[in-house]
Design a protein around this motif. Structure first.
Motif, short mmCIF file in Angstrom:
data_model
loop_
_atom_site.label_atom_id
_atom_site.label_comp_id
_atom_site.label_asym_id
_atom_site.label_seq_id
_atom_site.Cartn_x
_atom_site.Cartn_y
_atom_site.Cartn_z
N VAL A 441 -6.94 3.81 6.94
CA VAL A 441 -7.68 5.03 7.27
C VAL A 441 -6.72 6.21 7.27
O VAL A 441 -5.50 6.04 7.20
N GLY A 442 -7.28 7.40 7.37
CA GLY A 442 -6.45 8.60 7.40
C GLY A 442 -6.19 9.08 8.81
O GLY A 442 -7.00 8.88 9.72
N ALA A 443 -5.02 9.70 8.98
CA ALA A 443 -4.67 10.32 10.26
C ALA A 443 -4.17 11.73 9.96
O ALA A 443 -3.52 11.96 8.94
N PRO A 444 -4.46 12.70 10.83
CA PRO A 444 -4.01 14.07 10.59
C PRO A 444 -2.50 14.16 10.51
O PRO A 444 -1.78 13.44 11.22
N ASP A 445 -2.02 15.03 9.62
CA ASP A 445 -0.57 15.24 9.48
C ASP A 445 -0.34 16.73 9.23
O ASP A 445 -0.98 17.33 8.36
N ALA A 454 -2.21 2.01 8.23
CA ALA A 454 -2.70 0.67 7.91
C ALA A 454 -2.81 -0.19 9.17
O ALA A 454 -1.89 -0.22 9.99
N TYR A 455 -3.95 -0.87 9.30
CA TYR A 455 -4.15 -1.84 10.38
C TYR A 455 -4.23 -3.22 9.72
O TYR A 455 -5.09 -3.46 8.87
N CYS A 456 -3.30 -4.10 10.09
CA CYS A 456 -3.16 -5.37 9.41
C CYS A 456 -3.36 -6.55 10.37
O CYS A 456 -2.84 -6.54 11.50
N ARG A 463 4.11 -12.36 11.36
CA ARG A 463 4.04 -11.14 12.14
C ARG A 463 4.10 -9.94 11.19
O ARG A 463 4.62 -10.04 10.07
N ILE A 464 3.57 -8.82 11.64
CA ILE A 464 3.55 -7.60 10.83
C ILE A 464 4.85 -6.84 11.03
O ILE A 464 5.15 -6.40 12.16
N ASP A 465 5.63 -6.70 9.96
CA ASP A 465 6.89 -5.97 9.98
C ASP A 465 6.66 -4.65 9.23
O ASP A 465 6.50 -4.66 8.01
N ALA A 466 6.63 -3.54 9.93
CA ALA A 466 6.31 -2.25 9.34
C ALA A 466 7.26 -1.88 8.20
O ALA A 466 6.84 -1.42 7.14
N ALA A 467 8.55 -2.07 8.42
CA ALA A 467 9.53 -1.71 7.39
C ALA A 467 9.34 -2.54 6.12
O ALA A 467 9.44 -2.04 4.99
N GLU A 468 9.05 -3.83 6.31
CA GLU A 468 8.85 -4.71 5.17
C GLU A 468 7.60 -4.33 4.39
O GLU A 468 7.60 -4.30 3.15
N SER A 488 -0.40 -3.86 13.88
CA SER A 488 -0.90 -5.23 13.88
C SER A 488 -2.13 -5.34 14.79
O SER A 488 -2.12 -4.83 15.92
N LEU A 489 -3.17 -5.99 14.30
CA LEU A 489 -4.37 -6.25 15.09
C LEU A 489 -4.74 -7.73 14.95
O LEU A 489 -4.59 -8.31 13.86
N ALA A 490 -5.22 -8.30 16.04
CA ALA A 490 -5.66 -9.70 15.98
C ALA A 490 -6.85 -9.85 15.05
O ALA A 490 -6.99 -10.86 14.34
N ARG A 491 -7.72 -8.83 15.03
CA ARG A 491 -8.86 -8.80 14.11
C ARG A 491 -9.28 -7.36 13.90
O ARG A 491 -9.07 -6.50 14.77
N LEU A 492 -9.87 -7.09 12.75
CA LEU A 492 -10.37 -5.75 12.46
C LEU A 492 -11.74 -5.57 13.12
O LEU A 492 -12.52 -6.52 13.20
N PRO A 493 -12.06 -4.38 13.60
CA PRO A 493 -13.38 -4.15 14.20
C PRO A 493 -14.47 -4.17 13.12
O PRO A 493 -14.27 -3.65 12.01
N HIS A 494 -15.60 -4.77 13.42
CA HIS A 494 -16.71 -4.84 12.48
C HIS A 494 -17.98 -4.29 13.12
O HIS A 494 -18.17 -4.41 14.34
#
Length: 512
Positions: A441-445, A454-456, A463-468, A488-494
């Motif tokens: 999704v987008g975030a203001p910048d 990104a939500y993964c 595990r989710i490694d942001a740099a990688e 990192s999220l355990a699950r995406l919202p639906h």
């Protein structure tokens, strides 16, 4: 449309119309319209010597320069179809466009921001069986290629240019869709010339203007609202390879620039540059920008600190030849900031909702594409039986017919003026072994307007490694498409329908 009937004859027509007026300035290169015509004709003869047949595709994958303009216009003058390629694309992205457009000839660059595009393609292992020759514009390759012009007479070149018809395809620009796969949009000569004649009239581009082109030539607003519009109106083309605020300020002063268009961030960076006051910007007359929401204060600041009294805003998409509506310079700052104006002259605009309520923006007219390249299913989804283009954007029309954009059906992000479609980025993220699922999704910048977040969901035991993940996406996608943050999220919202509820994620990204 007055004057030239095809882009194939546009440089010839402009030379007759504007003669020895300055047409293009790029470093030491200073060409009149007559000199630009001669260089375009030479490039066209070289393309003919290469053996290009009418309607075959020629790609340009290079930054803004005089040679980009000459190569592109020369290819079209030889009866070819231009395929501009985004300079930020990686090898796989560019190769996909070259294959699908069936490009036979590629003009490119050997060194742009440290990247050798020709080597990038060669080292990638991408198979391009139809691509016969690659020419690096700023090497000896270009001079060698032009030697072929001696084998073709000017009469032969003129005959080929004259054989191009207004209804023939002039170019194919690629735009991403919600599926994440870029879609080709063929546009005819007549469409482009009609639209940008009307556009130039509405925004007040005129003979003698000096236009600093920071918009990339691979984009509609660099090529068509830039090169083509300047040739139509007798304005001077001043290409900028990379936008740098201080360099742009210096060029405005040195070249007496009167016109500048770009994303809001272009103007903000100029206004806020600490050295701005030391440059003479008195030549500035007109500025153009566009976004869903522009602060009214920005309009005032452009007038006060940049000196442009004529400011316009606009809305468009590649499928509409780049233009749907224009808010003309005579409108109030509040109208310019809050709306994208009224429909382009000769076109229709409506909202698929009751009067005064938000709904999908639909447009119809000669600016609407005839269909996507080799994709009838996507064409049928985008353009209905009555000829209305369904833009995928949500807006409201006021009682005067002024359009206000309120949302995007397609989830598209606009990062520093470049369109980013989350589905494409999500596909890349899901290809990483540590990622089971992903949503972007987008975030203001403050600088770029918005950026991707990104939500993964991690794969089992990972595990989710942001740099990688940042490195993973930047290796596979253009830099502007890569998310700036990974969570990192355990699950995406639906939602109740089982679809990912991105409104929840947008709120989360917006609030940090």
């Amino acid at each position: 449309m007055r004057g030239a009937q095809t882009i194939a004859r546009l440089a010839d027509w402009a030379a007759q119309e504007y003669g020895d007026a300055e047409a293009l300035v790029d470093g030491a290169e200073r060409w009149t319209f007559e000199e630009l015509r001669d260089r375009v004709a030479e490039a066209a003869r070289a393309v003919l010597a290469h053996g290009l047949r009418p309607g075959e595709r020629v790609a340009v994958w290079a930054p803004n320069s005089a040679r980009w303009a000459v190569a592109a216009l020369g290819a079209v003058a030889a009866g070819g179809v231009l395929v501009p390629v985004n300079t930020r694309y990686r090898a796989a992205e560019a190769a996909d466009l070259l294959r699908r457009s069936e490009a036979r000839l590629l003009f490119t660059e050997h060194d742009f921001l440290g990247t050798d595009y020709r080597a990038l393609l060669a080292e990638s292992g991408e198979q391009l069986p139809l691509l016969e020759r690659t020419v690096a514009l700023h090497t000896a390759d270009w001079a060698d290629f032009l030697k072929g012009a001696a084998r073709v007479t000017e009469a032969e070149r003129l005959s080929r240019s004259a054989a191009v018809l207004p209804g023939d395809t002039a170019d194919i620009l690629f735009t991403s869709g919600t599926t994440g796969r870029p879609k080709g949009v063929p546009t005819t000569h007549e469409q482009t010339l009609t639209v940008y004649d009307a556009w130039a009239r509405a925004v007040t581009l005129r003979r003698g203007d000096r236009y600093l082109l920071v918009n990339p030539f691979f984009h509609t607003f660099g090529y068509k609202a830039g090169i083509v519009a300047c040739l139509l109106r007798g304005a001077t083309i001043v290409p900028e390879r990379v936008f740098d605020p201080e360099a742009a300020l210096a060029r405005i002063e040195e070249e007496r620039i009167s016109v500048l268009t770009g994303a809001p961030t272009v103007f903000t960076s100029l206004i806020e540059h600490p050295a701005r006051a030391s440059y003479d910007l008195s030549s500035m007359r007109m500025a153009g920008t566009g976004a869903a929401n522009i602060p009214t204060e920005l309009i005032h600041r452009i007038r006060e600190f940049i000196g442009a009294r004529n400011i316009y805003t606009a809305y468009g998409l590649t499928e509409s030849t780049g233009v749907v509506s224009i808010c003309e310079p005579h409108e109030s700052p509040e109208t310019l900031a809050r709306t994208s104006g009224t429909a382009l002259a000769g076109t229709e605009l409506r909202i698929d909702a009751p009067p005064g309520e938000p709904g999908e923006i639909l447009t119809r007219g000669p600016h609407v594409m005839h269909g996507y390249l080799d994709d009838p299913e996507a064409t049928a989804q985008a353009v209905d039986a009555d000829g209305w283009l369904h833009t995928g954007d949500v807006g409201v029309l006021d009682e005067r017919g002024f359009l206000r954009i309120t949302d995007r059906l397609k989830d598209m992000l606009v990062v520093g003026g470049f369109n980013v479609y989350p589905a494409e980025v999500e596909q890349v993220l899901r290809g990483h072994p540590a990622v089971a699922d992903a949503a972007v999704v987008g975030a203001p910048d403050a600088r770029l307007g918005e950026v991707g977040v990104a939500y993964c969901v991690p794969s089992a035991g990972a595990r989710i490694d942001a740099a990688e993940l940042a490195a993973w996406t930047r290796q596979r996608l253009a830099n502007f498409k890569a998310p700036r943050a990974f969570h990192s999220l355990a699950r995406l919202p639906h939602n109740a329908a089982g679809k990912v509820d991105k409104s929840v994620l947008r709120l989360r990204a917006k609030t940090g």
